[in-house]
Design an enzyme around this catalytic site. Structure first.
Site, PDB file in Angstrom:
ATOM      1  N   ASP A   1      -0.939 -18.926  60.575  1.00 24.04           N
ATOM      2  CA  ASP A   1      -1.327 -17.535  60.109  1.00 24.04           C
ATOM      3  C   ASP A   1       0.162 -16.781  59.758  1.00 24.04           C
ATOM      4  O   ASP A   1       1.259 -17.264  60.338  1.00 24.04           O
ATOM      5  CB  ASP A   1      -1.789 -16.888  61.142  1.00 24.04           C
ATOM      6  CG  ASP A   1      -2.706 -15.501  60.783  1.00 24.04           C
ATOM      7  OD1 ASP A   1      -2.197 -15.240  59.723  1.00 24.04           O
ATOM      8  OD2 ASP A   1      -3.637 -15.146  61.371  1.00 24.04           O
TER       9      ASP A   1
HETATM   10  C1  BGC Z   1      -4.513 -12.657  59.130  1.00 27.18           C
HETATM   11  C2  BGC Z   1      -5.168 -13.966  58.284  1.00 27.18           C
HETATM   12  C3  BGC Z   1      -4.487 -13.618  56.836  1.00 27.18           C
HETATM   13  C4  BGC Z   1      -3.318 -13.483  56.692  1.00 27.18           C
HETATM   14  C5  BGC Z   1      -2.711 -13.226  55.298  1.00 27.18           C
HETATM   15  C6  BGC Z   1      -3.137 -12.362  58.801  1.00 27.18           C
HETATM   16  O1  BGC Z   1      -2.653 -11.274  59.554  1.00 27.18           O
HETATM   17  O2  BGC Z   1      -4.546 -12.863  60.567  1.00 27.18           O
HETATM   18  O3  BGC Z   1      -6.349 -13.755  58.235  1.00 27.18           O
HETATM   19  O4  BGC Z   1      -5.278 -14.559  55.989  1.00 27.18           O
HETATM   20  O5  BGC Z   1      -2.635 -12.358  57.646  1.00 27.18           O
HETATM   21  O6  BGC Z   1      -3.165 -12.079  54.973  1.00 27.18           O
END
Ligand code: BGC
Length: 738
Positions: free
Chosen positions: A278
């Site tokens: 993530d």
């Molecule tokens: C989120 C993810 C997301 C990523 C990219 C993170 O803050 O937890 O679900 O895909 O950001 O935007």
């Protein structure tokens, strides 16, 4: 770096398997581009042709936003970008968030909107894998047509905590439901030629302290609950990538968890794709040894760990070069397997009207009729005076916030309404309520041309009550905005809306309450309400879908994918751990419920919820008969469903395990959406996945089914008695990879 050497190299063992020499017919200048070879063969060939620097470059990348530096010029702009290897014909990874539609953070692609599906909970409420698949395929098509080849989608975390700010991105509290629909959504997305993730692996069940919370749970319970949901989603959807989560699980960061990534995902489940972090979840180069294959959103981490530090670790022998090859091959394998090398995305016009229809169907399938006193609904088209109140129903329908938030496409009707939420903290400037321009008020007016339909904003309860008193029927819309990064403080409706509903009900008993919430809420006014309709965040055409249900153009068939508690006191953690503190606070979150998530916790404790998991009414009635169960290696359950009412409609018969070898065990083991005309009947046969009958035996490393008699319950929801029958099941131990 001492710890690097000490770490197990579980994932590396797979390398020898995929080091096979390329077959003779694949030789040529770029043999990996030969589609006759298997994805594994192609990945191995391409990886062998890459320099160490090219490999390292594929293992990390930035968020493709001007934050703080401009994104790489080759990036389309969005969530992420990983450079390709042009000299070898390997394209870049262009990644977009896409849980509910293609997003456009910071308007990085000026005015490039997307079609919003209803929230994950609405999709889950459809209890229909086709709805999830069609939605995934639509979002995949849209992403492909914008040039993206990776979707950050496939949320499969179990909704354990009703206050969790991201429940609306997930598929409810049950592993069979979340895994089946999650897998279908991923399969749908990838059928459109783009890679999808499954995320956030694992136990990412609250937003409070999301970067510091340590979710603590017994291994067997974890395998039977959240991991089972992912396991099913991966088996069905075959996602090219898995995104690991922010939180810790039993002491280790999820993205640095040897147990989760090497042992379970790549070992026990034999997962062949790659694990991406993530955004801002990588804490060291040694995470490569724990099973992480790619560092995403690198500018959010302390260092570009998978850049120079990883290269140095390879040079010094702390990380074997074979592990780097494995990481790269996993990425390449998914690229070949899903087809993004052979059939790269083509920028093209999007049929937003057709896509909105997909969203509208999904929304209609997900609406749950919670209460319907004396058949107040469906409303006859003849009502003379209708008072519509609150919820921004004049503008549109609410959606959830955070990285999944979709901006509606420009030039497709009315502009969306944006309402800044305000507040303090790093994320607060981004917090805004987005109302998709599908106005329930307009849709109601369109269906009731001869009626007098008034609208009151609901700001003053007294004015709303006065409007309701003058009408035959009052329809009051209430909203609960939820977002990534923030849990709800409690389960009440915010902004005094409970008082608004009370006042409207007091003024007019024929009050219909329409909920646009991110999850369960309490309903102190429930007894007085004439009808209650759960519309979740209903997406691009939500207002039309709601009006269709209210006026009987659609017979509601959604079922609750989450238990609605009476109060937070009924929950395993009445106080939300870490709520209101720093998002990096190192807090321990014990999970005393273990695998007994949601309705299973309520059953085990003998608690009565406000509405049980699986609940949902229809405008017709269904009767079940002829329940039979065959045993053996698993249970096969057959029964007949008949529509005994006057309207065509769809039912969701649910089969729950009641006892397993004499012990109580409440679990959903099968469900089916059945559409029937009045008088029509259908026999349904459901074969239970034996893992749903088993307990995970950590000593033996497999699913243990005790021999004996198993009872099942065929019911309309998780709490009603239904019909029961049983059969004998053989004792067995099932391995994940036999
Ligand atoms: C989120 C993810 C997301 C990523 C990219 C993170 O803050 O937890 O679900 O895909 O950001 O935007």
């Amino acid at each position: 770096m001492k710890s690097l050497r000490a770490t197990r190299l579980g994932a590396v063992s797979a390398i020898s398997l995929i080091m096979a020499a390329p077959p003779a017919h694949a030789q040529g200048a770029r043999p990996w581009l030969d589609p006759r070879l298997s994805p594994d063969e192609r990945a191995a060939l391409a990886e062998q042709a890459m320099t160490l620097d090219e490999k390292i470059a594929m293992l990390h990348g930035p968020m493709a936003l001007p934050f703080p530096d401009p994104p790489p010029k080759e990036a389309i702009g969005g969530a992420g970008y990983i450079p390709g290897v042009p000299r070898l014909g390997i394209p870049a990874l262009q990644e977009t968030d896409a849980s509910l539609g293609v997003t456009n953070p910071m308007n990085i692609r000026p005015d490039d909107g997307g079609t919003a599906l209803p929230s994950g909970l609405a999709i889950a409420a459809s209890f229909d894998a086709d709805v999830a698949r069609d939605g995934g395929a639509m979002v995949g098509r849209e992403a492909f047509s914008k040039g993206f080849n990776v979707l950050l989608a496939g949320g499969a975390n179990l909704a354990r905590e009703p206050r969790n700010g991201r429940n609306f991105e997930y598929l409810g509290e049950d592993p069979l439901l979340a895994g089946t629909l999650g897998g279908a959504a991923i399969a749908g997305a990838q059928s459109s030629g783009v890679i999808s993730t499954a995320k956030h692996f694992a136990l990412n069940d609250q937003e409070s302290a999301r970067h510091g919370v340590d979710a603590q749970i017994d291994e067997a319970a974890l395998r039977e609950s959240d991991l089972l949901a992912f396991q099913l989603a991966i088996e069905i959807g075959k996602p090219g990538s898995i995104m690991c989560a922010y939180n810790k699980v039993n002491g280790d960061y999820a993205c640095g968890s040897d147990f989760l990534l090497n042992r379970v995902l790549k070992g026990d489940w034999g997962y062949r794709g790659w694990v991406m972090s993530d955004w801002g979840a990588t804490y060291g180069a040694d995470f490569a040894l724990k099973g992480l294959d790619q560092q995403s959103g690198q500018q959010l981490d302390k260092s570009v760990w998978f850049g120079d530090p990883l290269k140095q670790a390879v040079r010094s022998g702390q990380i074997p070069e074979a592990r780097i090859s494995d990481m790269v091959r996993r990425i390449l394998r998914s690229m070949f397997a899903v087809g993004i090398v052979d059939r790269p995305p083509v920028k093209q016009a999007i049929d937003y009207t057709a896509h909105a229809d997909v969203a509208r169907r999904a929304a209609a399938e997900g609406v749950v009729l919670l209460k319907n006193r004396a058949n107040l609904l469906p409303m006859a088209a003849g009502a003379k005076r209708i008072a519509v109140i609150g919820g921004g129903a004049d503008a549109g329908v609410l959606s959830g916030g955070g990285s999944s938030s979709v901006t509606p496409p420009a030039g497709q009707g009315d502009p969306p309404r944006f309402v800044p939420v305000g507040g303090e903290g790093q994320m607060a400037p981004w917090w805004r309520e987005v109302y998709h321009p599908s106005s329930p008020l307009k849709a109601i007016r369109a269906l009731n041309k001869d009626a007098e339909v008034t609208f009151d904003t609901g700001r003053y309860a007294s004015a709303a009550a006065a409007a309701a008193a003058k009408a035959d029927v009052a329809i009051v819309f209430v909203t609960q905005w939820m977002t990534e990064g923030l849990d709800a403080a409690d389960l009440t409706l915010p902004n005094g809306q409970d008082a608004l509903v009370q006042a409207v009900i007091a003024a007019n008993p024929n009050t219909i309450v329409v909920l646009e919430t991110g999850g369960p809420i309490q309903m102190p006014w429930l007894d007085g309400a004439g009808a209650v309709v759960q519309a979740w965040y209903p997406g691009a055409k939500g207002g039309d879908a709601i009006a269709d249900v209210l006026f009987g153009r659609v017979n509601p068939s959604g079922r609750l994918p989450m238990t609605f508690p009476q109060s937070v006191e009924q929950l395993p953690r009445p106080a939300l751990i870490g709520f209101g503190g720093s998002e990096r606070a190192a807090v321990a979150a014990p999970h005393p419920e273990g695998a007994d998530v949601g309705y299973r916790w309520f059953a085990a404790r003998g608690l009565k919820p406000l509405f049980p998991f699986g609940h949902g009414l229809s405008y017709t009635d269904f009767r079940y008969s002829d329940l039979t169960v065959a045993g053996g290696l698993t249970l096969t359950v057959s029964f007949t469903v008949e529509n005994i009412g006057k309207t065509t409609g769809a039912d969701v018969p649910q089969v729950y395990l009641a006892t397993a070898a004499g012990e109580p065990a409440v679990r959903l083991i099968g469900f089916q959406k059945v559409r029937l005309a009045p008088g029509q009947r259908r026999t349904v046969t459901l074969k239970a996945d034996p893992r749903l009958l088993a307990r995970y035996d950590t000593q033996a490393g497999g699913w243990r089914l005790k021999g004996g008699r198993y009872q099942v319950r065929l019911a309309k929801d998780s709490a009603s008695p239904g019909m029961t029958a049983g059969a004998s099941v053989q004792a067995q131990l099932l391995k994940d990879r036999p």
